[in-house]
Design an enzyme around this catalytic site. Structure first.
Site, PDB file in Angstrom:
ATOM      1  N   PHE A 130       4.316  17.479 -14.985  1.00  0.00           N
ATOM      2  CA  PHE A 130       4.870  16.348 -15.908  1.00  0.00           C
ATOM      3  C   PHE A 130       3.840  15.407 -16.068  1.00  0.00           C
ATOM      4  O   PHE A 130       3.844  14.723 -14.925  1.00  0.00           O
ATOM      5  CB  PHE A 130       6.057  15.911 -15.478  1.00  0.00           C
ATOM      6  N   LEU A 132       2.840  12.205 -17.649  1.00  0.00           N
ATOM      7  CA  LEU A 132       3.244  11.070 -18.338  1.00  0.00           C
ATOM      8  C   LEU A 132       2.112   9.942 -17.934  1.00  0.00           C
ATOM      9  O   LEU A 132       1.890   9.241 -18.594  1.00  0.00           O
ATOM     10  CB  LEU A 132       4.695  10.908 -18.233  1.00  0.00           C
ATOM     11  N   SER A 133       2.463   9.537 -16.543  1.00  0.00           N
ATOM     12  CA  SER A 133       1.713   8.424 -16.209  1.00  0.00           C
ATOM     13  C   SER A 133       0.164   8.356 -16.241  1.00  0.00           C
ATOM     14  O   SER A 133      -0.423   9.267 -16.165  1.00  0.00           O
ATOM     15  CB  SER A 133       1.848   8.266 -14.864  1.00  0.00           C
ATOM     16  N   ILE A 165      -0.281  12.226 -11.376  1.00  0.00           N
ATOM     17  CA  ILE A 165       0.633  13.502 -11.624  1.00  0.00           C
ATOM     18  C   ILE A 165       0.837  14.393 -10.851  1.00  0.00           C
ATOM     19  O   ILE A 165      -0.029  14.923  -9.863  1.00  0.00           O
ATOM     20  CB  ILE A 165      -0.401  14.084 -12.813  1.00  0.00           C
ATOM     21  N   ARG A 273      22.128   8.388  23.847  1.00  0.00           N
ATOM     22  CA  ARG A 273      20.935   7.352  24.422  1.00  0.00           C
ATOM     23  C   ARG A 273      21.663   6.276  25.153  1.00  0.00           C
ATOM     24  O   ARG A 273      22.779   5.940  24.664  1.00  0.00           O
ATOM     25  CB  ARG A 273      20.159   6.644  23.364  1.00  0.00           C
ATOM     26  N   GLY A 348      13.917   3.728  18.131  1.00  0.00           N
ATOM     27  CA  GLY A 348      12.956   3.004  18.700  1.00  0.00           C
ATOM     28  C   GLY A 348      11.515   3.578  18.346  1.00  0.00           C
ATOM     29  O   GLY A 348      10.999   4.462  17.389  1.00  0.00           O
ATOM     30  N   GLU A 372       9.124   8.274 -11.526  1.00  0.00           N
ATOM     31  CA  GLU A 372      10.105   8.560 -12.536  1.00  0.00           C
ATOM     32  C   GLU A 372      10.760   7.309 -12.867  1.00  0.00           C
ATOM     33  O   GLU A 372      11.834   7.256 -13.200  1.00  0.00           O
ATOM     34  CB  GLU A 372      11.107   9.651 -12.123  1.00  0.00           C
ATOM     35  N   GLY A 373      10.017   6.122 -12.657  1.00  0.00           N
ATOM     36  CA  GLY A 373      10.322   4.717 -13.268  1.00  0.00           C
ATOM     37  C   GLY A 373      10.635   4.002 -11.750  1.00  0.00           C
ATOM     38  O   GLY A 373      11.666   4.455 -11.281  1.00  0.00           O
ATOM     39  N   SER A 375      11.779   0.968  -9.204  1.00  0.00           N
ATOM     40  CA  SER A 375      13.139   0.455  -9.217  1.00  0.00           C
ATOM     41  C   SER A 375      13.343  -0.880 -10.401  1.00  0.00           C
ATOM     42  O   SER A 375      14.342  -1.006 -10.818  1.00  0.00           O
ATOM     43  CB  SER A 375      13.473  -0.266  -7.959  1.00  0.00           C
TER      44      SER A 375
END
Length: 395
Positions: A130, A132-133, A165, A273, A348, A372-373, A375
């Site tokens: 795909f 796009l960018s 891409i 632990r 840790g 994909e966009g 945040s």
């Protein structure tokens, strides 16, 4: 599925997929070379029939019959991506990239395009991408500058660059978005199907934090014709957005799978632990931290499922679909980042060693908050949708 739980069949399918990923797919993933397409892994996804689940059924006339088709719904896709991500992130990513790259062909391509490319994609023999960018338009799809100029023979010449891409430069074909009408914003973008062997198309791999292949593409007068158009001329923005709306909730599912894997590893570690005269789980601060991790993971999971169920019920153009998809991706990817980071802290130094599950997840979990966009883009979409559908205030 109700709003709160999966039915027994769905639960069993998720367990089956986790086992399949751990036993059949992870060994292939471990043999792959980071930063390159793992073709044996993609082929295995095809052999196991998992790639078939990426695509909705189509009616006799070629139209989509809707995502309610068995094994093809958005919710089914989310359950599959979450389950694969839990046990083998590389398999999940390989599957998702096939879907992202080929969905424009499936949903908007001509009969000839579908017949040529979808069977080998489903079989795992052809790798899709795909595209796009761009270097100057990563998340702003309306600001694309890859130029598609008429060449006088009814076609276009593509000139410019694409960047970030996934599967580039090793894919077999690309769903490419180019500007056919300068100055028209989102209304001047057209989607094209461009085979990788088209003259003038070259690519360069990029060395990225995440292990899956990502590259840049250069278009030097690459010719495309009317037969290469996906959808309609100057309507490519819709092709891009419907594809992203289809896959954004399942990006959230990928994130939830990673969060659950980190949470389960943390539960096991803190129960065993010893420290300060007891186990880590006996410390109230640790118990509260784990409770927060689990609560956020479950909240994200429910939002992802709700967004997918809405897509299945209303379709890609249904009311609120873009908002729900953006919300699901936003909360799930941000939650996964928090949960994996907290898991590393509770483990840790051992979690920072190369080869440790959490070291792997720590590298994997960062990218979904961007691709994909990012945040910030999801928040913009959510706000825009909220104000666009704001009710009139009472008189």
């Amino acid at each position: 599925m109700t709003a709160f739980s999966l039915n027994p069949e769905q639960t069993a399918r998720c367990a089956e997929l986790r086992t399949l990923a751990a036993e059949r797919l992870r060994p292939l993933a471990e043999k792959g070379e980071p930063g390159h397409v793992n073709r044996p892994l993609v082929a295995a996804l095809g052999e196991l029939g998992l790639l078939d689940c990426l695509f909705e059924e189509r009616g006799a006339g070629g139209e989509q019959a809707g995502a309610r088709a068995r094994g093809a719904g958005a919710l089914d896709l989310c359950l599959m991506r979450e389950s694969l991500a839990y046990a083998c992130t590389e398999a999940e990513t390989a599957l998702a990239l096939q879907g992202l790259g080929a969905h424009p062909v499936h949903a908007h391509g001509s009969a000839a395009q579908r017949e040529r490319w979808l069977p080998p994609v489903r079989a795992g023999h052809a790798v899709a991408a795909f595209a796009l960018s761009e270097p100057g338009a990563g998340s702003d799809a309306a600001a694309l500058s890859l130029a598609a100029e008429r060449d006088g023979s009814g076609g276009w010449r593509l000139t410019g660059e694409k960047c970030w891409i996934s599967n580039a430069p090793e894919a077999d074909f690309y769903s490419v978005f180019a500007r056919t009408s300068p100055g028209a914003g989102s209304r001047g973008v057209t989607a094209f199907l461009v085979p990788a062997d088209r003259a003038g198309l070259t690519g360069t791999p990029l060395d990225m934090l995440s292990p899956h292949p990502i590259g840049a593409l250069a278009f030097d007068g690459v010719r495309v014709g009317v037969e290469d158009v996906l959808g309609e001329v100057d309507r490519g923005f819709r092709v891009a957005m419907t594809t992203l709306n289809r896959f954004r909730p399942s990006v959230g599912a990928f994130a939830v799978g990673m969060a659950q894997s980190a949470l389960d590893a943390t539960l096991a570690h803190t129960a065993e632990r010893t420290a300060f005269g007891g186990t880590l789980k006996d410390l109230q601060s640790v118990g509260h931290q784990v409770a927060e991790m689990a609560t956020r993971t479950e909240a994200a999971r429910l939002m992802v499922y709700a967004a997918a169920a809405a897509y299945d019920s209303e379709g890609p153009q249904g009311p609120g679909i873009a908002r729900r998809a953006a919300m699901a991706k936003l909360i799930a990817t941000e939650t996964a980042q928090y949960v994996v980071d907290a898991a590393v802290q509770l483990h840790g130094a051992r979690a920072l060693r190369r080869g440790h599950l959490l070291e792997h997840l720590y590298r994997e979990v960062r990218a979904p908050r961007i691709y994909e966009g990012a945040s910030e883009v999801q928040r913009t979409i959510i706000a825009k949708e909220l104000y666009a559908h704001q009710e009139e205030p009472p008189a």
